[in-house]
Design a protein around this motif. Structure first.
Motif, mmCIF file in Angstrom:
data_model
loop_
_atom_site.group_PDB
_atom_site.id
_atom_site.type_symbol
_atom_site.label_atom_id
_atom_site.label_comp_id
_atom_site.label_asym_id
_atom_site.label_seq_id
_atom_site.Cartn_x
_atom_site.Cartn_y
_atom_site.Cartn_z
ATOM 1 N N MET A 1 -43.990 35.899 -35.580
ATOM 2 C CA MET A 1 -45.235 35.734 -36.182
ATOM 3 C C MET A 1 -45.271 34.301 -36.584
ATOM 4 N N PHE A 2 -44.876 33.766 -37.157
ATOM 5 C CA PHE A 2 -44.915 32.139 -37.804
ATOM 6 C C PHE A 2 -45.060 31.200 -36.753
ATOM 7 N N GLY A 3 -44.241 31.698 -35.619
ATOM 8 C CA GLY A 3 -44.262 30.670 -34.359
ATOM 9 C C GLY A 3 -45.529 30.622 -33.468
ATOM 10 N N LYS A 4 -46.108 31.770 -33.578
ATOM 11 C CA LYS A 4 -47.327 32.074 -32.997
ATOM 12 C C LYS A 4 -48.511 31.231 -33.569
ATOM 13 N N VAL A 5 -48.526 31.347 -35.137
ATOM 14 C CA VAL A 5 -49.395 30.722 -35.706
ATOM 15 C C VAL A 5 -49.113 29.276 -35.688
ATOM 16 N N LYS A 6 -48.226 28.819 -35.761
ATOM 17 C CA LYS A 6 -47.623 27.390 -35.794
ATOM 18 C C LYS A 6 -47.974 26.814 -34.401
ATOM 19 N N LYS A 7 -47.747 27.616 -33.254
ATOM 20 C CA LYS A 7 -48.465 26.996 -32.048
ATOM 21 C C LYS A 7 -49.797 27.059 -31.947
ATOM 22 N N VAL A 8 -50.614 27.854 -32.171
ATOM 23 C CA VAL A 8 -52.052 27.914 -32.035
ATOM 24 C C VAL A 8 -52.520 26.933 -33.184
ATOM 25 N N PHE A 9 -51.799 26.795 -34.295
ATOM 26 C CA PHE A 9 -52.430 25.592 -35.169
ATOM 27 C C PHE A 9 -52.249 24.162 -34.585
ATOM 28 N N PHE A 10 -51.086 23.795 -34.068
ATOM 29 C CA PHE A 10 -51.024 22.646 -33.649
ATOM 30 C C PHE A 10 -51.536 22.372 -32.295
ATOM 31 N N THR A 11 -51.837 23.344 -31.380
ATOM 32 C CA THR A 11 -52.538 23.171 -30.184
ATOM 33 C C THR A 11 -53.815 22.770 -30.681
ATOM 34 N N GLY A 12 -54.567 23.610 -31.673
ATOM 35 C CA GLY A 12 -56.020 23.099 -32.290
ATOM 36 C C GLY A 12 -55.836 21.683 -32.778
ATOM 37 N N VAL A 13 -54.902 21.151 -33.833
ATOM 38 C CA VAL A 13 -55.031 19.988 -34.048
ATOM 39 C C VAL A 13 -55.225 18.919 -32.845
ATOM 40 N N PHE A 14 -54.174 19.169 -32.129
ATOM 41 C CA PHE A 14 -53.912 18.105 -31.077
ATOM 42 C C PHE A 14 -55.353 18.108 -30.161
ATOM 43 N N GLY A 15 -55.906 19.380 -29.931
ATOM 44 C CA GLY A 15 -57.243 19.385 -29.339
ATOM 45 C C GLY A 15 -58.126 18.450 -30.070
ATOM 46 N N VAL A 16 -58.141 18.769 -31.313
ATOM 47 C CA VAL A 16 -59.261 17.982 -32.080
ATOM 48 C C VAL A 16 -58.956 16.454 -31.877
#
Length: 76
Positions: A1-16
């Protein structure tokens, strides 16, 4: 669960960060008054780009090492 949240978070941050970089590049190329200011702006952006690439590399590397933790380098 935490791995998926972390993946989405970092993908969003790098996208921004990528969108921000493109916006800064357009500003430097389009709205700087003199050639020297444009060169200084591009130099700053190149340093920012290197930091962004390094952060992305370290993020992926730490994610990979977390997958192979405590199993004699075998995947879970």
């Amino acid at each position: 669960m935490f791995g998926k949240v972390k993946k989405v978070f970092f993908t969003g941050v790098f996208g921004v960060l990528y969108i921000s970089f493109i916006a800064q590049l357009v500003y430097v190329l389009g709205f700087m008054a003199t050639f020297e200011q444009t060169l200084m702006g591009l130099a700053g952006l190149s340093l920012e780009w290197l930091v962004l690439i390094a952060a992305r590399y370290l993020s992926k590397r730490s994610s990979n090492s977390a997958q192979y933790n405590n199993f004699n380098n075998r995947r879970r």
